[in-house]
Write a protein that holds these residues in place. Structure first.
Motif, PDB file in Angstrom:
ATOM      1  N   TYR A   1       0.495  -1.180   0.444  1.00 56.95           N
ATOM      2  CA  TYR A   1      -0.483  -0.053  -0.232  1.00 56.95           C
ATOM      3  C   TYR A   1       0.905   1.252   0.258  1.00 56.95           C
ATOM      4  O   TYR A   1       1.413   0.856   1.397  1.00 56.95           O
ATOM      5  N   ARG A   2       0.723   1.912  -1.034  1.00 59.45           N
ATOM      6  CA  ARG A   2       1.187   3.546  -1.153  1.00 59.45           C
ATOM      7  C   ARG A   2       0.446   4.643  -1.208  1.00 59.45           C
ATOM      8  O   ARG A   2      -0.189   4.535  -2.025  1.00 59.45           O
ATOM      9  N   CYS A   3       1.073   5.903  -1.122  1.00 57.02           N
ATOM     10  CA  CYS A   3       0.298   6.660  -1.240  1.00 57.02           C
ATOM     11  C   CYS A   3       0.314   7.050  -2.169  1.00 57.02           C
ATOM     12  O   CYS A   3       1.008   7.411  -3.083  1.00 57.02           O
TER      13      CYS A   3
ATOM     14  N   THR B   1       5.147   7.247   0.122  1.00 55.27           N
ATOM     15  CA  THR B   1       5.011   6.941   0.989  1.00 55.27           C
ATOM     16  C   THR B   1       4.533   6.018   1.344  1.00 55.27           C
ATOM     17  O   THR B   1       3.326   5.468   0.487  1.00 55.27           O
ATOM     18  N   GLU B   2       5.523   4.296   1.856  1.00 57.39           N
ATOM     19  CA  GLU B   2       4.841   2.953   1.142  1.00 57.39           C
ATOM     20  C   GLU B   2       3.692   3.224   3.299  1.00 57.39           C
ATOM     21  O   GLU B   2       4.596   3.386   4.154  1.00 57.39           O
ATOM     22  N   ILE B   3       2.635   2.910   3.115  1.00 54.21           N
ATOM     23  CA  ILE B   3       1.614   2.766   4.061  1.00 54.21           C
ATOM     24  C   ILE B   3       1.663   1.513   5.277  1.00 54.21           C
ATOM     25  O   ILE B   3       2.202   0.868   5.696  1.00 54.21           O
TER      26      ILE B   3
ATOM     27  N   CYS C   1      -2.387   8.034   2.642  1.00 54.25           N
ATOM     28  CA  CYS C   1      -1.782   8.514   3.495  1.00 54.25           C
ATOM     29  C   CYS C   1      -2.878   9.427   4.872  1.00 54.25           C
ATOM     30  O   CYS C   1      -3.271  10.518   4.086  1.00 54.25           O
ATOM     31  N   GLU C   2      -2.691   9.272   6.121  1.00 57.53           N
ATOM     32  CA  GLU C   2      -3.384  10.142   6.746  1.00 57.53           C
ATOM     33  C   GLU C   2      -2.516  11.756   6.378  1.00 57.53           C
ATOM     34  O   GLU C   2      -3.538  12.331   6.596  1.00 57.53           O
ATOM     35  N   GLN C   3      -1.243  12.228   6.404  1.00 57.67           N
ATOM     36  CA  GLN C   3      -1.263  13.202   6.502  1.00 57.67           C
ATOM     37  C   GLN C   3      -1.816  13.513   4.795  1.00 57.67           C
ATOM     38  O   GLN C   3      -1.404  15.025   4.683  1.00 57.67           O
ATOM     39  N   CYS C   4      -1.286  12.850   4.127  1.00 59.71           N
ATOM     40  CA  CYS C   4      -2.245  13.836   2.534  1.00 59.71           C
ATOM     41  C   CYS C   4      -3.567  13.790   2.705  1.00 59.71           C
ATOM     42  O   CYS C   4      -4.261  15.117   2.057  1.00 59.71           O
TER      43      CYS C   4
END
Length: 76
Positions: free
Chosen positions: A5-7, A12-14, A55-58
């Motif tokens: 899983y990648r953003c 970023t690799e999740i 991802c959470e940040q994005c």
């Protein structure tokens, strides 16, 4: 085989699921429409599957700045 899983925005690799854990996920991913499958899934040469998600940040950035949705690339 594994599922990575990648953003789709910052790359970023999740996380990663090994093959034993991936069977149920693969069954769910097969339910995607053809257009969705092309947008979110990539089968690598080694047989691994990459799922492009967020991802959470994005996700937080998009919630704070919804205008980013109109940009094709908003991270530099």
């Amino acid at each position: 085989m594994a599922i990575h899983y990648r953003c789709r925005h910052c790359k970023t690799e999740i996380g990663t699921l090994p093959f034993e854990s991936a069977k149920d996920t693969i069954l769910e991913l097969q339910k995607l429409d053809e257009g969705e499958e092309e947008r979110f899934l990539t089968v690598e040469q080694d047989g691994n599957l990459t799922v492009r998600c967020i991802c959470e940040q994005c996700e937080q950035s998009l919630l704070r700045f919804p205008d980013y949705y109109t940009l094709s690339k908003w991270l530099q």
